[in-house]
Design a protein around this motif. Structure first.
Motif, mmCIF file in Angstrom:
data_model
loop_
_atom_site.group_PDB
_atom_site.id
_atom_site.type_symbol
_atom_site.label_atom_id
_atom_site.label_comp_id
_atom_site.label_asym_id
_atom_site.label_seq_id
_atom_site.Cartn_x
_atom_site.Cartn_y
_atom_site.Cartn_z
ATOM 1 N N ALA A 233 55.745 -2.198 -18.500
ATOM 2 C CA ALA A 233 54.945 -1.489 -17.505
ATOM 3 C C ALA A 233 55.746 -1.252 -16.229
ATOM 4 C CB ALA A 233 53.688 -2.292 -17.204
ATOM 5 N N TYR A 234 55.825 0.014 -15.833
ATOM 6 C CA TYR A 234 56.492 0.397 -14.584
ATOM 7 C C TYR A 234 55.551 1.262 -13.763
ATOM 8 C CZ TYR A 234 61.115 -1.363 -15.768
ATOM 9 O OH TYR A 234 62.180 -2.175 -16.055
ATOM 10 N N VAL A 235 55.686 1.136 -12.451
ATOM 11 C CA VAL A 235 54.877 1.936 -11.538
ATOM 12 C C VAL A 235 55.782 2.596 -10.509
ATOM 13 C CG1 VAL A 235 52.741 0.616 -11.818
ATOM 14 C CG2 VAL A 235 54.407 -0.083 -10.081
ATOM 15 N N LEU A 236 55.310 3.720 -10.009
ATOM 16 C CA LEU A 236 55.929 4.380 -8.867
ATOM 17 C C LEU A 236 54.918 4.252 -7.737
ATOM 18 C CD1 LEU A 236 58.412 6.043 -7.936
ATOM 19 C CD2 LEU A 236 57.077 8.097 -8.469
ATOM 20 N N CYS A 237 55.385 3.730 -6.615
ATOM 21 C CA CYS A 237 54.501 3.480 -5.479
ATOM 22 C C CYS A 237 54.910 4.333 -4.291
ATOM 23 C CB CYS A 237 54.566 2.006 -5.066
ATOM 24 S SG CYS A 237 54.129 0.871 -6.386
ATOM 25 N N SER A 238 53.909 4.807 -3.565
ATOM 26 C CA SER A 238 54.098 5.460 -2.281
ATOM 27 C C SER A 238 53.592 4.463 -1.254
ATOM 28 C CB SER A 238 53.284 6.745 -2.207
ATOM 29 O OG SER A 238 53.291 7.241 -0.894
ATOM 30 N N GLU A 239 54.522 4.003 -0.401
ATOM 31 C CA GLU A 239 54.211 2.879 0.480
ATOM 32 C C GLU A 239 53.814 1.734 -0.452
ATOM 33 O OE1 GLU A 239 54.902 3.578 3.711
ATOM 34 O OE2 GLU A 239 55.123 5.699 3.272
ATOM 35 N N ALA A 240 52.604 1.209 -0.342
ATOM 36 C CA ALA A 240 52.190 0.118 -1.239
ATOM 37 C C ALA A 240 51.264 0.605 -2.342
ATOM 38 C CB ALA A 240 51.499 -0.984 -0.437
ATOM 39 N N ASP A 241 50.925 1.892 -2.342
ATOM 40 C CA ASP A 241 49.952 2.427 -3.289
ATOM 41 C C ASP A 241 50.618 2.896 -4.581
ATOM 42 O OD1 ASP A 241 47.895 2.077 -1.398
ATOM 43 O OD2 ASP A 241 48.323 4.045 -0.518
ATOM 44 N N ILE A 242 50.093 2.453 -5.713
ATOM 45 C CA ILE A 242 50.583 2.914 -7.013
ATOM 46 C C ILE A 242 50.110 4.340 -7.223
ATOM 47 C CG2 ILE A 242 50.470 2.570 -9.511
ATOM 48 C CD1 ILE A 242 50.101 -0.458 -8.902
ATOM 49 N N ILE A 243 51.053 5.232 -7.510
ATOM 50 C CA ILE A 243 50.716 6.644 -7.703
ATOM 51 C C ILE A 243 51.043 7.147 -9.108
ATOM 52 C CG2 ILE A 243 50.864 7.211 -5.246
ATOM 53 C CD1 ILE A 243 53.674 8.416 -5.822
ATOM 54 N N ALA A 244 51.787 6.357 -9.890
ATOM 55 C CA ALA A 244 52.108 6.752 -11.270
ATOM 56 C C ALA A 244 52.423 5.509 -12.093
ATOM 57 C CB ALA A 244 53.284 7.722 -11.297
ATOM 58 N N TYR A 245 52.205 5.648 -13.393
ATOM 59 C CA TYR A 245 52.397 4.533 -14.323
ATOM 60 C C TYR A 245 52.965 5.066 -15.636
ATOM 61 C CZ TYR A 245 51.526 1.232 -17.974
ATOM 62 O OH TYR A 245 51.716 0.413 -19.049
ATOM 63 N N ALA A 246 53.765 4.244 -16.295
ATOM 64 C CA ALA A 246 54.161 4.498 -17.685
ATOM 65 C C ALA A 246 54.732 3.224 -18.277
ATOM 66 C CB ALA A 246 55.185 5.623 -17.798
ATOM 67 N N ALA A 247 54.695 3.172 -19.596
ATOM 68 C CA ALA A 247 55.405 2.136 -20.338
ATOM 69 C C ALA A 247 56.819 2.648 -20.568
ATOM 70 C CB ALA A 247 54.708 1.858 -21.664
ATOM 71 N N VAL A 248 57.805 1.848 -20.172
ATOM 72 C CA VAL A 248 59.222 2.192 -20.308
ATOM 73 C C VAL A 248 59.807 1.176 -21.287
ATOM 74 C CG1 VAL A 248 61.416 2.457 -19.107
ATOM 75 C CG2 VAL A 248 59.271 3.101 -17.954
ATOM 76 N N VAL A 249 60.129 1.640 -22.488
ATOM 77 C CA VAL A 249 60.464 0.745 -23.589
ATOM 78 C C VAL A 249 61.921 0.936 -24.020
ATOM 79 C CG1 VAL A 249 59.830 0.059 -25.934
ATOM 80 C CG2 VAL A 249 58.054 0.875 -24.357
ATOM 81 N N PHE A 250 62.651 -0.165 -24.031
ATOM 82 C CA PHE A 250 64.040 -0.145 -24.487
ATOM 83 C C PHE A 250 64.179 -0.754 -25.880
ATOM 84 C CE2 PHE A 250 64.527 0.239 -19.912
ATOM 85 C CZ PHE A 250 65.536 1.174 -19.799
ATOM 86 N N ASP A 251 63.067 -1.196 -26.485
ATOM 87 C CA ASP A 251 63.080 -1.876 -27.792
ATOM 88 C C ASP A 251 62.972 -0.923 -28.976
ATOM 89 O OD1 ASP A 251 63.028 -4.131 -26.220
ATOM 90 O OD2 ASP A 251 60.925 -4.589 -26.617
ATOM 91 N N GLY A 252 62.939 0.377 -28.722
ATOM 92 C CA GLY A 252 62.781 1.336 -29.810
ATOM 93 C C GLY A 252 61.316 1.641 -30.058
ATOM 94 N N GLU A 253 61.071 2.658 -30.849
ATOM 95 C CA GLU A 253 59.732 3.079 -31.251
ATOM 96 C C GLU A 253 59.764 3.260 -32.755
ATOM 97 O OE1 GLU A 253 56.407 3.938 -32.262
ATOM 98 O OE2 GLU A 253 56.448 3.753 -30.074
ATOM 99 N N PRO A 254 59.060 2.397 -33.518
ATOM 100 C CA PRO A 254 59.115 2.475 -34.982
ATOM 101 C C PRO A 254 58.812 3.866 -35.549
ATOM 102 C CG PRO A 254 58.010 0.461 -34.308
ATOM 103 C CD PRO A 254 58.244 1.267 -33.056
ATOM 104 N N ALA A 255 57.896 4.598 -34.919
ATOM 105 C CA ALA A 255 57.556 5.934 -35.421
ATOM 106 C C ALA A 255 58.751 6.882 -35.350
ATOM 107 C CB ALA A 255 56.381 6.512 -34.635
#
Length: 174
Positions: free
Chosen positions: A61-83
């Motif tokens: 889980a990663y977030v992008l924050c403006s000041e202290a407010d979370i404005i965006a989210y995504a799962a950032v995965v380095f373990d691969g994606e089986p599909a």
């Protein structure tokens, strides 16, 4: 092109359990928008709060924050994606890669280049870890994501299959 204020202090960081409620609020906003637009990417059954909890627990889980407010989210995965092991088409490379899932931007920050900025932050993180391939998939009707990926230099590689259906697969070499 980014439309955010130049003096805006932005921070890209791993999410914590304390961030879960705000992340879920942003996910619900994105789900509502997709349902209003009759998009098939997400629905009532996906993503769920347990997907976010698992992302946080696994360190995805990663977030992008403006000041202290979370404005965006995504799962950032380095373990691969089986599909991604089976693609109707072909990837640009077979090297280790990063993948982003569940990218969502807060309603008040939409149309300001935040999703693109988030993806650029993931590229920087990947390069810092010696990973030079960035893969992502999206639904056929997620036209905003298609345009953004093309503008960011991703190449369409084919289709992959999940239980929920097939998705368009993209890759960018970093």
């Amino acid at each position: 092109m980014l439309f955010i204020k130049h003096n805006m202090q932005l921070t890209f960081r791993k999410a914590t359990t304390e961030d879960a409620a705000r992340i879920w609020e942003i996910i619900l906003q994105a789900k509502a928008q997709m349902l209003r637009q009759n998009k098939q990417q997400w629905d009532e059954t996906y993503p769920l709060p347990e997907n976010i909890a698992n992302d946080i627990r696994n360190g995805y889980a990663y977030v992008l924050c403006s000041e202290a407010d979370i404005i965006a989210y995504a799962a950032v995965v380095f373990d691969g994606e089986p599909a991604y092991n089976s693609i109707d088409g072909s990837w640009l490379s077979e090297q280790p890669y990063v993948v982003v899932h569940r990218l969502a931007v807060a309603n008040e920050m939409k149309q300001k280049g935040i999703a693109s900025l988030f993806m650029q932050k993931v590229e920087e993180l990947s390069r810092s870890q010696g990973i030079h391939s960035f893969k992502v998939d999206t639904n056929f009707d997620n036209f905003y994501m298609h345009r953004m990926l093309e503008k960011l230099g991703f190449s369409y590689c084919g289709e992959i299959l999940y239980q929920r259906g097939s998705r368009m697969a993209y890759e960018k070499l970093l």
